[in-house]
Design a protein around this motif. Structure first.
Motif, PDB file in Angstrom:
ATOM      1  N   ARG A 193       0.810  -1.218   0.000  1.00 41.27           N
ATOM      2  CA  ARG A 193       0.000   0.000   0.000  1.00 41.27           C
ATOM      3  C   ARG A 193       0.844   1.269   0.000  1.00 41.27           C
ATOM      4  NH1 ARG A 193      -3.214  -3.217   3.502  1.00 41.27           N
ATOM      5  NH2 ARG A 193      -2.113  -2.393   5.296  1.00 41.27           N
ATOM      6  N   ARG A 194       2.129   1.169   0.321  1.00 44.49           N
ATOM      7  CA  ARG A 194       2.989   2.362   0.315  1.00 44.49           C
ATOM      8  C   ARG A 194       3.209   2.835  -1.114  1.00 44.49           C
ATOM      9  NH1 ARG A 194       6.155  -0.307   4.470  1.00 44.49           N
ATOM     10  NH2 ARG A 194       7.533  -1.066   2.861  1.00 44.49           N
ATOM     11  N   PRO A 195       3.294   4.150  -1.304  1.00 47.54           N
ATOM     12  CA  PRO A 195       3.532   4.651  -2.666  1.00 47.54           C
ATOM     13  C   PRO A 195       4.948   4.335  -3.122  1.00 47.54           C
ATOM     14  CG  PRO A 195       3.536   6.451  -1.097  1.00 47.54           C
ATOM     15  CD  PRO A 195       3.133   5.220  -0.338  1.00 47.54           C
ATOM     16  N   ALA A 196       5.111   4.257  -4.410  1.00 49.65           N
ATOM     17  CA  ALA A 196       6.434   3.986  -4.977  1.00 49.65           C
ATOM     18  C   ALA A 196       7.333   5.203  -4.773  1.00 49.65           C
ATOM     19  CB  ALA A 196       6.308   3.674  -6.460  1.00 49.65           C
ATOM     20  N   PRO A 197       8.633   4.994  -4.623  1.00 49.96           N
ATOM     21  CA  PRO A 197       9.530   6.139  -4.466  1.00 49.96           C
ATOM     22  C   PRO A 197       9.578   6.976  -5.744  1.00 49.96           C
ATOM     23  CG  PRO A 197      10.777   4.108  -4.622  1.00 49.96           C
ATOM     24  CD  PRO A 197       9.333   3.728  -4.562  1.00 49.96           C
ATOM     25  N   SER A 198       9.815   8.257  -5.558  1.00 54.34           N
ATOM     26  CA  SER A 198       9.872   9.171  -6.693  1.00 54.34           C
ATOM     27  C   SER A 198      11.156   8.955  -7.478  1.00 54.34           C
ATOM     28  CB  SER A 198       9.817  10.612  -6.200  1.00 54.34           C
ATOM     29  OG  SER A 198      10.034  11.502  -7.264  1.00 54.34           O
TER      30      SER A 198
ATOM     31  N   ASP B  23      14.137  14.837  -6.364  1.00 53.81           N
ATOM     32  CA  ASP B  23      13.853  14.079  -5.147  1.00 53.81           C
ATOM     33  C   ASP B  23      14.970  13.121  -4.763  1.00 53.81           C
ATOM     34  OD1 ASP B  23      11.421  15.343  -4.976  1.00 53.81           O
ATOM     35  OD2 ASP B  23      10.363  13.773  -6.083  1.00 53.81           O
TER      36      ASP B  23
END
Length: 78
Positions: A43-48, A53
């Protein structure tokens, strides 16, 4: 064209009773059920991937003690 070589082994357990097949499916589902940690990670967003960033200091800073500097100077005198 290749010819199939007959074997005694079945690709699937077609001759098993439906109850056995259902039990196998339940056991497989339970074994593959995601844990809370896996579900939270999914559920965590993917890293940018944006350049802005990204970390700037990718190389670690190496601290050289005075004693090490003296030893290096003594060893590598030219």
């Amino acid at each position: 064209m290749s010819t199939a070589i007959p074997t005694d082994r079945l690709a699937y357990d077609d001759l098993a009773a439906p109850a056995d097949l259902q039990r196998d499916c339940r056991e497989t589902r339970d074994a593959l059920r995601p844990t809370d940690a896996i579900a939270a990670a999914a559920r965590r967003p993917a890293p940018s991937l944006d350049y802005a960033d990204q970390r700037r200091d990718l190389k670690p800073q190496i601290e050289v003690s005075e004693a090490a500097a003296r030893l290096a100077a003594a060893i590598y005198q030219d």
